[in-house]
Design a protein around this motif. Sequence first.
Motif, PDB file in Angstrom:
ATOM      1  N   LEU A  16      30.689   1.442  19.023  1.00 47.62           N
ATOM      2  CA  LEU A  16      29.288   1.610  19.392  1.00 47.62           C
ATOM      3  C   LEU A  16      29.021   0.983  20.763  1.00 47.62           C
ATOM      4  O   LEU A  16      28.263   1.537  21.574  1.00 47.62           O
ATOM      5  N   ALA A  17      29.621  -0.172  21.052  1.00 43.24           N
ATOM      6  CA  ALA A  17      29.437  -0.812  22.362  1.00 43.24           C
ATOM      7  C   ALA A  17      29.949   0.080  23.492  1.00 43.24           C
ATOM      8  O   ALA A  17      29.340   0.159  24.559  1.00 43.24           O
ATOM      9  N   ALA A  18      31.074   0.785  23.250  1.00 43.94           N
ATOM     10  CA  ALA A  18      31.612   1.677  24.287  1.00 43.94           C
ATOM     11  C   ALA A  18      30.676   2.848  24.553  1.00 43.94           C
ATOM     12  O   ALA A  18      30.446   3.234  25.708  1.00 43.94           O
ATOM     13  N   VAL A  19      30.095   3.421  23.488  1.00 43.26           N
ATOM     14  CA  VAL A  19      29.166   4.541  23.674  1.00 43.26           C
ATOM     15  C   VAL A  19      27.890   4.071  24.367  1.00 43.26           C
ATOM     16  O   VAL A  19      27.313   4.779  25.203  1.00 43.26           O
ATOM     17  N   ALA A  62      26.652   7.261  16.277  1.00 49.88           N
ATOM     18  CA  ALA A  62      27.464   6.060  16.086  1.00 49.88           C
ATOM     19  C   ALA A  62      26.719   4.991  15.301  1.00 49.88           C
ATOM     20  O   ALA A  62      27.329   4.184  14.599  1.00 49.88           O
ATOM     21  N   ILE A  63      25.383   4.959  15.408  1.00 48.36           N
ATOM     22  CA  ILE A  63      24.600   3.961  14.664  1.00 48.36           C
ATOM     23  C   ILE A  63      24.335   4.424  13.237  1.00 48.36           C
ATOM     24  O   ILE A  63      24.571   3.696  12.266  1.00 48.36           O
ATOM     25  N   LEU A 103      21.461  -4.658  23.335  1.00 44.40           N
ATOM     26  CA  LEU A 103      22.027  -4.152  22.094  1.00 44.40           C
ATOM     27  C   LEU A 103      23.545  -4.092  22.182  1.00 44.40           C
ATOM     28  O   LEU A 103      24.256  -4.396  21.212  1.00 44.40           O
ATOM     29  N   ARG A 104      24.076  -3.729  23.348  1.00 46.55           N
ATOM     30  CA  ARG A 104      25.520  -3.632  23.519  1.00 46.55           C
ATOM     31  C   ARG A 104      26.195  -4.997  23.370  1.00 46.55           C
ATOM     32  O   ARG A 104      27.253  -5.114  22.743  1.00 46.55           O
ATOM     33  N   ALA A 148      21.223  13.225  27.665  1.00 49.64           N
ATOM     34  CA  ALA A 148      20.948  13.918  26.410  1.00 49.64           C
ATOM     35  C   ALA A 148      22.185  13.972  25.520  1.00 49.64           C
ATOM     36  O   ALA A 148      22.105  13.769  24.298  1.00 49.64           O
ATOM     37  N   ASP A 149      23.351  14.216  26.130  1.00 49.08           N
ATOM     38  CA  ASP A 149      24.579  14.299  25.342  1.00 49.08           C
ATOM     39  C   ASP A 149      24.975  12.943  24.770  1.00 49.08           C
ATOM     40  O   ASP A 149      25.259  12.817  23.580  1.00 49.08           O
ATOM     41  N   VAL A 150      24.976  11.908  25.613  1.00 47.39           N
ATOM     42  CA  VAL A 150      25.414  10.604  25.148  1.00 47.39           C
ATOM     43  C   VAL A 150      24.387   9.978  24.212  1.00 47.39           C
ATOM     44  O   VAL A 150      24.729   9.167  23.340  1.00 47.39           O
ATOM     45  N   TRP A 151      23.121  10.357  24.335  1.00 47.79           N
ATOM     46  CA  TRP A 151      22.081   9.824  23.443  1.00 47.79           C
ATOM     47  C   TRP A 151      22.349  10.264  21.994  1.00 47.79           C
ATOM     48  O   TRP A 151      22.194   9.471  21.064  1.00 47.79           O
ATOM     49  N   ALA A 152      22.733  11.533  21.836  1.00 49.31           N
ATOM     50  CA  ALA A 152      23.064  12.009  20.487  1.00 49.31           C
ATOM     51  C   ALA A 152      24.295  11.292  19.936  1.00 49.31           C
ATOM     52  O   ALA A 152      24.367  10.973  18.740  1.00 49.31           O
TER      53      ALA A 152
END
Length: 406
Positions: free
Chosen positions: A359-362, A388-389, A348-349, A379-383
Amino acid sequence: LLLPARDTIVRLPRGRIALTARARDDLGLRDGWFDVVVSSGSGENFTFRTAVLGRRSAGGATEASLSTVLSLDSLALSPGDIVQVRAVARDANAVSGPGVGGSETRTLRIARAGEYDSVSVDAAPPGEEEGQVLSQRMLITLTEALERQRRRITHATLIAESQKIAFDQRRLRRRVGDVVFQRTGAEPLSEESNVDETTGKLTPEALLKAASAATGGDAGKPMDVEGDETPILAINKPLLEAYNAMWDAGRALEIGEPARALPPMRRALAAIERARTAERIYLRGRPSQVIVDLAKARLAGKEKGDPGMRVTMPALEPARARRLDRFEGATRVLVVDPAAAADSLLLLRVDVLGDAPALAAVLDEAIRAIRRENAAQVADVWARVRRAIAGEPRVNAGASLWQGIP
């Protein structure tokens, strides 16, 4: 090679094993035989012994059968020893010289003392940080995706992403080199290794030199005076080919040429598949299964839920909806197989590099968090990835005051 039909473990080093093979050649066969390689030892001390059995002259026939009996008692085997057997035939080419062909290798391992005391399989320890290595097939998929995005991204982004794939290719090449050198009894390609991994491809001469240094003998000596292939090279030949193909692919990726890297990457994958089909490893036991009493667990929850009024949400854009579906798929896989979820986010990245660099950076942060096995960070980065999407959440100021019944 018809017999033995498969790799196996022998409990006691006694008895006789039938060896049968069939050879064909359109020019005619000169002779054929069986090569036997016995490796003994453990840790840093290994010794290799070779033998030739059942040599037979074919007299120029286009097809011949080979058969003999391998006596395990005569080999003086000890627990933990490994016996590798293959069939070899030589054609009757009188113009450019005879050619030699070999069959796949069968492995017989003598069981160690106490090996059958337990069939339990201990759980593997957690992986080291950034220690996971992508498979060659996954690297090919990432390279193909990057090549498709070539016209939509800048040259600097292409170089950066290509070098990231080159880094993973280099780590996988080092892992293949470790396997090759450990088979010869030499040190792996680490900082303490006596072979410089950064000098280039792994030549057969370097491999034989390492095998000779590890065994204290002449591993490069042919088994026949007319120059047959050595057993060390025959066993490691597919992985040696994969190692050198990965070197070519890594050089192309380092300079930002994914299209030039794809042919050697595919050759490396084909060589790995040949090595996989030639040698098989079987576990001595199976992991224990966790049994869940579904009848007891069903409807045992205490929460009743608090349904509220549903609010109609605006429809997502088609591209954003597809990305959200792929992200939801990775979310479902995350609990079962984190490595597979990381691979899904990698693809996806690469797809969003051209039009959604934020979005690619996240997504890159999410992949690193998964590989570090940091649950709080995941959990934090998933949110953040979901936001971002799908975009920032809509916040209402509050419910309006009730104005009464009209």
